[in-house]
Write an enzyme that holds these catalytic residues in place. Structure first.
Site, PDB file in Angstrom:
ATOM      1  N   PRO A  11       0.788  -1.230   0.000  1.00 24.90           N
ATOM      2  CA  PRO A  11       0.000   0.000   0.000  1.00 24.90           C
ATOM      3  C   PRO A  11       0.824   1.286   0.000  1.00 24.90           C
ATOM      4  O   PRO A  11       1.853   1.379   0.662  1.00 24.90           O
ATOM      5  CB  PRO A  11      -0.834  -0.104   1.281  1.00 24.90           C
ATOM      6  CG  PRO A  11      -0.149  -1.117   2.114  1.00 24.90           C
ATOM      7  CD  PRO A  11       0.515  -2.070   1.170  1.00 24.90           C
ATOM      8  N   ASN A  12       0.321   2.221  -0.763  1.00 26.32           N
ATOM      9  CA  ASN A  12       0.853   3.589  -0.866  1.00 26.32           C
ATOM     10  C   ASN A  12       2.128   3.689  -1.700  1.00 26.32           C
ATOM     11  O   ASN A  12       2.599   4.792  -1.976  1.00 26.32           O
ATOM     12  CB  ASN A  12       1.075   4.213   0.530  1.00 26.32           C
ATOM     13  CG  ASN A  12      -0.215   4.299   1.309  1.00 26.32           C
ATOM     14  OD1 ASN A  12      -1.184   4.890   0.819  1.00 26.32           O
ATOM     15  ND2 ASN A  12      -0.275   3.702   2.485  1.00 26.32           N
ATOM     16  N   ARG A  19       5.011  10.830  -2.400  1.00 27.92           N
ATOM     17  CA  ARG A  19       4.729  10.577  -0.992  1.00 27.92           C
ATOM     18  C   ARG A  19       6.002  10.727  -0.157  1.00 27.92           C
ATOM     19  O   ARG A  19       6.983  10.032  -0.395  1.00 27.92           O
ATOM     20  CB  ARG A  19       4.215   9.139  -0.910  1.00 27.92           C
ATOM     21  CG  ARG A  19       4.130   8.557   0.441  1.00 27.92           C
ATOM     22  CD  ARG A  19       3.986   7.046   0.330  1.00 27.92           C
ATOM     23  NE  ARG A  19       3.805   6.487   1.641  1.00 27.92           N
ATOM     24  CZ  ARG A  19       4.237   5.286   1.995  1.00 27.92           C
ATOM     25  NH1 ARG A  19       4.832   4.497   1.131  1.00 27.92           N
ATOM     26  NH2 ARG A  19       4.049   4.863   3.214  1.00 27.92           N
ATOM     27  N   TYR A  24      11.205   8.614   1.125  1.00 29.81           N
ATOM     28  CA  TYR A  24      11.134   7.574   0.095  1.00 29.81           C
ATOM     29  C   TYR A  24      11.763   7.983  -1.251  1.00 29.81           C
ATOM     30  O   TYR A  24      11.803   7.160  -2.164  1.00 29.81           O
ATOM     31  CB  TYR A  24       9.674   7.144  -0.106  1.00 29.81           C
ATOM     32  CG  TYR A  24       9.052   6.563   1.153  1.00 29.81           C
ATOM     33  CD1 TYR A  24       9.570   5.408   1.728  1.00 29.81           C
ATOM     34  CD2 TYR A  24       7.971   7.182   1.777  1.00 29.81           C
ATOM     35  CE1 TYR A  24       9.032   4.874   2.883  1.00 29.81           C
ATOM     36  CE2 TYR A  24       7.413   6.654   2.934  1.00 29.81           C
ATOM     37  CZ  TYR A  24       7.947   5.501   3.484  1.00 29.81           C
ATOM     38  OH  TYR A  24       7.409   4.970   4.633  1.00 29.81           O
ATOM     39  N   ASN A  75       8.018  -5.665  -1.149  1.00 33.09           N
ATOM     40  CA  ASN A  75       7.980  -4.564  -0.194  1.00 33.09           C
ATOM     41  C   ASN A  75       6.528  -4.495   0.269  1.00 33.09           C
ATOM     42  O   ASN A  75       5.687  -3.920  -0.422  1.00 33.09           O
ATOM     43  CB  ASN A  75       8.405  -3.243  -0.841  1.00 33.09           C
ATOM     44  CG  ASN A  75       8.414  -2.118   0.188  1.00 33.09           C
ATOM     45  OD1 ASN A  75       7.868  -2.265   1.288  1.00 33.09           O
ATOM     46  ND2 ASN A  75       9.017  -0.997  -0.159  1.00 33.09           N
ATOM     47  N   ALA A  78       3.201  -0.955   4.678  1.00 32.62           N
ATOM     48  CA  ALA A  78       2.657  -0.965   6.047  1.00 32.62           C
ATOM     49  C   ALA A  78       2.241  -2.368   6.493  1.00 32.62           C
ATOM     50  O   ALA A  78       2.258  -2.671   7.694  1.00 32.62           O
ATOM     51  CB  ALA A  78       1.478  -0.007   6.144  1.00 32.62           C
ATOM     52  N   GLU A  99      12.810  -9.429   1.141  1.00 27.14           N
ATOM     53  CA  GLU A  99      11.995  -8.320   1.645  1.00 27.14           C
ATOM     54  C   GLU A  99      12.791  -7.029   1.449  1.00 27.14           C
ATOM     55  O   GLU A  99      13.959  -6.963   1.826  1.00 27.14           O
ATOM     56  CB  GLU A  99      11.727  -8.576   3.143  1.00 27.14           C
ATOM     57  CG  GLU A  99      10.982  -7.479   3.855  1.00 27.14           C
ATOM     58  CD  GLU A  99      10.833  -7.795   5.364  1.00 27.14           C
ATOM     59  OE1 GLU A  99      11.146  -8.938   5.801  1.00 27.14           O
ATOM     60  OE2 GLU A  99      10.428  -6.877   6.095  1.00 27.14           O
ATOM     61  N   HIS A 101      12.779  -2.739   1.855  1.00 23.04           N
ATOM     62  CA  HIS A 101      12.207  -1.475   2.338  1.00 23.04           C
ATOM     63  C   HIS A 101      13.089  -0.342   1.849  1.00 23.04           C
ATOM     64  O   HIS A 101      14.324  -0.411   1.981  1.00 23.04           O
ATOM     65  CB  HIS A 101      12.127  -1.449   3.868  1.00 23.04           C
ATOM     66  CG  HIS A 101      11.264  -2.531   4.403  1.00 23.04           C
ATOM     67  ND1 HIS A 101       9.895  -2.487   4.326  1.00 23.04           N
ATOM     68  CD2 HIS A 101      11.579  -3.717   4.957  1.00 23.04           C
ATOM     69  CE1 HIS A 101       9.407  -3.604   4.822  1.00 23.04           C
ATOM     70  NE2 HIS A 101      10.399  -4.375   5.202  1.00 23.04           N
ATOM     71  N   ARG A 108      13.444   4.182  12.322  1.00 24.65           N
ATOM     72  CA  ARG A 108      12.208   4.967  12.359  1.00 24.65           C
ATOM     73  C   ARG A 108      11.388   4.632  13.606  1.00 24.65           C
ATOM     74  O   ARG A 108      11.928   4.126  14.586  1.00 24.65           O
ATOM     75  CB  ARG A 108      11.445   4.729  11.057  1.00 24.65           C
ATOM     76  CG  ARG A 108      12.265   5.150   9.824  1.00 24.65           C
ATOM     77  CD  ARG A 108      11.512   4.951   8.547  1.00 24.65           C
ATOM     78  NE  ARG A 108      10.314   5.772   8.511  1.00 24.65           N
ATOM     79  CZ  ARG A 108       9.331   5.627   7.615  1.00 24.65           C
ATOM     80  NH1 ARG A 108       9.416   4.680   6.693  1.00 24.65           N
ATOM     81  NH2 ARG A 108       8.279   6.420   7.639  1.00 24.65           N
TER      82      ARG A 108
HETATM   83  C1  DQA Z   1       8.315   0.870   3.744  1.00 19.01           C
HETATM   84  C2  DQA Z   1       8.409   1.063   5.256  1.00 19.01           C
HETATM   85  C3  DQA Z   1       7.058   0.854   5.910  1.00 19.01           C
HETATM   86  O1  DQA Z   1       7.157   1.039   7.320  1.00 19.01           O
HETATM   87  C4  DQA Z   1       6.063   1.843   5.371  1.00 19.01           C
HETATM   88  O2  DQA Z   1       4.779   1.591   5.923  1.00 19.01           O
HETATM   89  C5  DQA Z   1       6.012   1.886   3.889  1.00 19.01           C
HETATM   90  C6  DQA Z   1       7.236   1.728   3.122  1.00 19.01           C
HETATM   91  C7  DQA Z   1       9.652   1.229   3.039  1.00 19.01           C
HETATM   92  O3  DQA Z   1       9.777   0.865   1.872  1.00 19.01           O
HETATM   93  O4  DQA Z   1      10.510   1.873   3.622  1.00 19.01           O
HETATM   94  O5  DQA Z   1       4.967   2.138   3.304  1.00 19.01           O
HETATM   95  O6  DQA Z   1       8.050  -0.509   3.490  1.00 19.01           O
END
Ligand code: DQA
Length: 149
Positions: A11-12, A19, A24, A75, A78, A99, A101, A108
């Site tokens: 998501p997002n 964003r 990011y 990835n 959230a 995985e 990120h 964080r």
């Molecule tokens: C994320 C880190 C997550 O905590 C966050 O909710 C994201 C992006 C990252 O790529 O750093 O949406 O996965």
């Protein structure tokens, strides 16, 4: 035959580039996919990318990768920190899982420090920005070539 890697984004991440660019970065998800496709050519991998804002759609995508994809780069965004369903789906996938990120989740907020997905992941890359996806492909190319050094 080129090994197939599914790159799944949660998501997002469709808003990448717009964003919170301070966290990011400025590259879009399309930019990331283009980078991965270019590198995949060099590594003799086939990449197929998808993004969803919905947990169930990500579970469906992981299930669909069974018997089709040789490896998964994910990835979960959230859902990393909440989703037993994504962990369970990944546990039903045979093949390496990496995985990724963009940000260093350990630097964080405390709620981002735990990842359900890490219990399944063969490797976790955090804090390398969009290059993290490329590093994942380089690692997979080695693992899928039968090397783990
Ligand atoms: C994320 C880190 C997550 O905590 C966050 O909710 C994201 C992006 C990252 O790529 O750093 O949406 O996965």
């Amino acid at each position: 035959m080129a090994a197939t890697v599914h790159i799944l984004n949660g998501p997002n991440l469709n808003l990448l580039g717009q964003r919170e660019p301070d966290i990011y970065g400025h590259e879009t998800l399309d930019d990331v996919v283009r980078r991965c496709e270019a590198l995949a050519l060099e590594l003799d991998l086939t990449v197929i990318a998808m993004q969803s804002n919905h947990e169930g759609a990500l579970v469906d995508a992981i299930q669909s990768a069974r018997g089709v994809a040789d490896a998964i780069v994910i990835n979960p965004a959230a859902y990393t920190h909440t989703s037993v369903a994504i962990l369970d789906a990944l546990n039903a996938f045979d093949g390496p899982v990496i995985e990724v990120h963009l940000s260093n989740i350990h630097k964080r907020e405390a709620f981002r420090h735990h990842s359900f997905v890490s219990a399944r992941a063969d490797a976790v890359i955090a804090g390398c920005g969009v290059q993290g996806y490329e590093l994942a492909l380089i690692r997979l190319s080695r693992l899928l070539g039968g090397r783990d050094d």
